[in-house]
Scaffold this motif. Structure first.
Motif, PDB file in Angstrom:
ATOM      1  N   TYR A  30     -17.885  -1.063   1.394  1.00 19.03           N
ATOM      2  CA  TYR A  30     -18.221  -2.397   0.857  1.00 19.03           C
ATOM      3  C   TYR A  30     -18.087  -2.383  -0.671  1.00 19.03           C
ATOM      4  N   PRO A  31     -16.850  -2.274  -1.160  1.00 20.41           N
ATOM      5  CA  PRO A  31     -16.680  -2.057  -2.600  1.00 20.41           C
ATOM      6  C   PRO A  31     -17.223  -3.184  -3.476  1.00 20.41           C
ATOM      7  N   GLN A  32     -17.454  -4.363  -2.895  1.00 22.45           N
ATOM      8  CA  GLN A  32     -17.959  -5.487  -3.700  1.00 22.45           C
ATOM      9  C   GLN A  32     -19.482  -5.472  -3.825  1.00 22.45           C
ATOM     10  N   ARG A  33     -20.124  -4.540  -3.132  1.00 24.61           N
ATOM     11  CA  ARG A  33     -21.584  -4.609  -3.073  1.00 24.61           C
ATOM     12  C   ARG A  33     -22.256  -3.437  -3.758  1.00 24.61           C
ATOM     13  N   VAL A  34     -23.487  -3.711  -4.114  1.00 16.81           N
ATOM     14  CA  VAL A  34     -24.342  -2.663  -4.652  1.00 16.81           C
ATOM     15  C   VAL A  34     -25.607  -2.693  -3.802  1.00 16.81           C
ATOM     16  N   PRO A  36     -28.797   8.405  -4.772  1.00 18.28           N
ATOM     17  CA  PRO A  36     -28.820   9.494  -3.786  1.00 18.28           C
ATOM     18  C   PRO A  36     -27.690  10.483  -4.066  1.00 18.28           C
ATOM     19  N   PHE A  37     -27.667  11.570  -3.347  1.00 18.43           N
ATOM     20  CA  PHE A  37     -26.584  12.548  -3.447  1.00 18.43           C
ATOM     21  C   PHE A  37     -25.344  12.004  -2.725  1.00 18.43           C
ATOM     22  N   PRO A  38     -24.140  12.175  -3.178  1.00 10.19           N
ATOM     23  CA  PRO A  38     -23.719  12.757  -4.451  1.00 10.19           C
ATOM     24  C   PRO A  38     -23.852  11.723  -5.576  1.00 10.19           C
ATOM     25  N   HIS A  39     -24.533  12.103  -6.631  1.00 12.73           N
ATOM     26  CA  HIS A  39     -24.887  11.142  -7.673  1.00 12.73           C
ATOM     27  C   HIS A  39     -23.659  10.491  -8.308  1.00 12.73           C
ATOM     28  N   ALA A  40     -22.585  11.265  -8.474  1.00 13.30           N
ATOM     29  CA  ALA A  40     -21.415  10.724  -9.176  1.00 13.30           C
ATOM     30  C   ALA A  40     -20.845   9.501  -8.436  1.00 13.30           C
ATOM     31  N   LEU A  41     -20.927   9.522  -7.103  1.00 19.53           N
ATOM     32  CA  LEU A  41     -20.381   8.405  -6.311  1.00 19.53           C
ATOM     33  C   LEU A  41     -21.125   7.109  -6.619  1.00 19.53           C
ATOM     34  N   HIS A  42     -22.401   7.237  -6.873  1.00 21.58           N
ATOM     35  CA  HIS A  42     -23.242   6.036  -7.010  1.00 21.58           C
ATOM     36  C   HIS A  42     -23.528   5.657  -8.457  1.00 21.58           C
ATOM     37  N   HIS A  43     -23.050   6.484  -9.385  1.00 19.75           N
ATOM     38  CA  HIS A  43     -23.471   6.277 -10.765  1.00 19.75           C
ATOM     39  C   HIS A  43     -23.002   4.932 -11.332  1.00 19.75           C
ATOM     40  N   GLY A  44     -21.798   4.510 -10.941  1.00 20.71           N
ATOM     41  CA  GLY A  44     -21.287   3.219 -11.440  1.00 20.71           C
ATOM     42  C   GLY A  44     -22.206   2.080 -11.021  1.00 20.71           C
ATOM     43  N   PHE A  70     -36.405   2.130  -7.786  1.00 18.38           N
ATOM     44  CA  PHE A  70     -35.489   1.791  -6.701  1.00 18.38           C
ATOM     45  C   PHE A  70     -34.348   2.811  -6.644  1.00 18.38           C
ATOM     46  N   GLN A  71     -33.769   2.913  -5.476  1.00 15.08           N
ATOM     47  CA  GLN A  71     -32.563   3.728  -5.334  1.00 15.08           C
ATOM     48  C   GLN A  71     -31.347   2.808  -5.289  1.00 15.08           C
ATOM     49  N   VAL A  72     -30.345   3.123  -6.103  1.00  8.94           N
ATOM     50  CA  VAL A  72     -29.118   2.313  -6.127  1.00  8.94           C
ATOM     51  C   VAL A  72     -28.019   3.111  -5.454  1.00  8.94           C
ATOM     52  N   VAL A  90     -26.469  -2.082 -12.266  1.00 10.66           N
ATOM     53  CA  VAL A  90     -27.804  -2.663 -12.054  1.00 10.66           C
ATOM     54  C   VAL A  90     -28.652  -2.480 -13.311  1.00 10.66           C
ATOM     55  N   ARG A  91     -28.554  -1.298 -13.896  1.00 15.49           N
ATOM     56  CA  ARG A  91     -29.361  -1.026 -15.094  1.00 15.49           C
ATOM     57  C   ARG A  91     -28.975  -1.984 -16.223  1.00 15.49           C
ATOM     58  N   TRP A  92     -27.672  -2.217 -16.353  1.00 17.76           N
ATOM     59  CA  TRP A  92     -27.234  -3.105 -17.427  1.00 17.76           C
ATOM     60  C   TRP A  92     -27.696  -4.546 -17.175  1.00 17.76           C
ATOM     61  N   VAL A  93     -27.407  -5.053 -15.976  1.00 17.70           N
ATOM     62  CA  VAL A  93     -27.697  -6.464 -15.703  1.00 17.70           C
ATOM     63  C   VAL A  93     -29.201  -6.699 -15.700  1.00 17.70           C
ATOM     64  N   PHE A  94     -29.932  -5.844 -15.009  1.00 21.48           N
ATOM     65  CA  PHE A  94     -31.350  -6.143 -14.821  1.00 21.48           C
ATOM     66  C   PHE A  94     -32.214  -5.671 -15.997  1.00 21.48           C
TER      67      PHE A  94
END
Ligand code: BGC
Length: 461
Positions: free
Chosen positions: A293-297, A228-236, A285-287, A241-245
């Motif tokens: 909640y810094p420990q969660r995705v 979602p917007f702002p994309h930079a916040l969520h990119h990590g 999916f939207q990540v 998720v992309r790497w693991v899954f």
């Protein structure tokens, strides 16, 4: 102005559907899913059990293969149930192997190339009792079963698929708790992923040692992701998720190293153990990430903008994502690709034809970009037991509806469209026009703008 075209697929392209043993056979009483179903407790829609499923164990595969052949399919992907072939550890059942030999013969008689999956989500009870895929001995046990299956059936099988969706199995069983044994333990999930990688590698080598000409791969479930917007916040979060899954398991097959968060293991035997890669593709999916909640995705199924709205909680179905997934998998592995599953839950057949056209347009586009796509297996031929969703009517994926009580099959309109595509080895504008509404056609295949006025440069200018 009308737009006419033919999107031709390569000669020898495989067209078919995919199924899995526990979902279609019925009467599988010796595996961990049976036990899970029997335990009740709301784990499965309305506490249903798989029951007779599509009664393939009772022989109805033959009539279903007639249907596939009548629809001009030239291939079928199905799975062998380990718990039938090896009902007790080390004891193999010749009758079960004979059943699968008959099933393969029935495919061949109808001109359908078999693709045989050796593990599709279920484990024998005896294996589950030993900790299933968390146990480090399981890869070797799997390879022993694979050897028996290949010795018995290899003469009529060229395409082997070792494991279906290892990361889905690991996540559903050990992180989300929706598949048996219903655990929520990220370490266990990673251990299972590692053991499945070892299991795939051992199975690959076992098959090739018996049948060097076999073509061996596995089916990788890929999900499309967005932020979602702002994309930079969520990119990590997206990258994690992309790497693991989506990526870690596939990359390990080229490097021999499985890199997961806080875990880096060498699995040299996994390097170069692919003759082809299978892609199972369904959802986007939207990540997102929250500083609270810094420990969660957070992973959500969102409602579509340019995708198709799925039923209930399903959220966004985005067929165009196939192109990116094919591109990444082919580039990373350097191998040919089969779309080993792709479909949509749609009991009323309201979305399926549009979904099929958009999906196959994406596959064709990938072929036009020279990605070596060799075949496409639609999920699925007849409605079947949909794991935690049981027989929930919203989760009917079949080209044919199937009533598990009466075993009556009814073709959905999209079966005819798929049959026409298979027969022509092409997606043509006439077939599409007959299958989807005109406004959808125009939106997907806009007519080129017609130039009405031509301005010539001034003479002698
Ligand atoms: C699985 C199938 C399942 C399908 C539809 C895939 O991930 O391999 O067994 O029925 O999704 O949910």
């Amino acid at each position: 102005m009308t737009v006419d075209f033919t999107m031709q697929f390569p000669a020898g392209f495989l067209w078919g559907t995919a199924t899995a043993a526990h979902q279609v056979e019925g009467g599988n009483t010796n595996n961990n899913w049976h036990a899970w179903e029997q335990a009740g407790g709301g784990r499965i829609f309305q506490n249903q059990t798989h029951g007779r499923a599509c009664d393939w164990w009772g022989g109805r595969y033959a009539e279903d293969f007639d249907r596939a052949a009548a629809l001009h399919h030239n291939a079928h992907r199905f799975s062998i149930e380990w718990s039938r072939v090896e009902p007790q550890e080390g004891r193999f059942d010749d009758r079960a192997l004979a059943f699968y030999a008959d099933l393969i013969a029935a495919l061949r008689q109808r001109g359908l190339e078999p693709m045989v999956t050796l593990h599709h989500f279920t484990d024998p009870l005896w294996l589950a009792g030993q900790g299933g895929w968390t146990n480090r001995e399981t890869p070797a046990r799997f390879a022993r079963f694979v050897r028996m299956a290949v010795e018995a059936l290899g003469a009529d099988v060229r395409l082997w698929c070792t494991i279906n969706e290892p990361m889905v199995y690991a996540a559903q069983s050990y992180l989300l708790g929706r598949f048996p044994p219903g655990k929520r333990n990220v370490r266990a999930m990673f251990a299972v992923a590692e053991n499945m990688l070892r299991g795939h590698a051992l199975a690959y080598h076992a098959i090739k040692s018996i049948q060097p000409e076999a073509e061996v791969g596995f089916a990788k479930h890929q999900i499309s992701l967005k932020t979602p917007f702002p994309h930079a916040l969520h990119h990590g979060a997206l990258r994690l998720v992309r790497w693991v899954f989506n990526r870690a398991f596939v990359v390990a097959l080229t490097t021999g190293e499985l890199r997961l968060p806080l875990r880096r293991v060498q699995v040299p035997e996994a390097r170069d153990t692919l003759d082809w890669i299978g892609l199972n593709y369904y959802y986007r999916f939207q990540v997102s990430f929250s500083p609270l909640y810094p420990q969660r995705v957070f992973l959500n199924q969102t409602q579509p903008r340019d995708g198709i709205r799925g039923p209930g909680e399903v959220g966004e179905i985005w067929p165009e994502g196939l192109f990116e997934q094919i591109k990444w998998l082919c580039k990373t592995t350097g191998k040919p690709l089969y779309v080993t599953e792709n479909g949509v839950p749609d009991p009323d057949d309201a979305l399926r034809r549009l979904h099929m056209v958009r999906s196959l347009r994406s596959v064709w586009k990938a072929i036009m970009h020279n990605y070596p796509v060799r075949g496409y297996f639609y999920w699925t031929l007849v409605d079947n037991f949909e794991w935690s969703e049981g027989y929930d009517p919203r989760f009917h994926f079949g080209l044919y509806a199937c009533d598990p009580q009466t075993q009556r099959r009814t073709a959905r309109p999209s079966a005819a469209l798929y049959g026409e595509i298979c027969a022509a080895n092409a997606l043509g504008s006439d077939a599409i026009r007959r299958a989807i509404p005109p406004d959808e056609f125009d939106a997907l295949f806009p007519a080129p703008p017609v130039q009405t006025r031509v301005t010539l440069p001034p003479r002698g200018g």
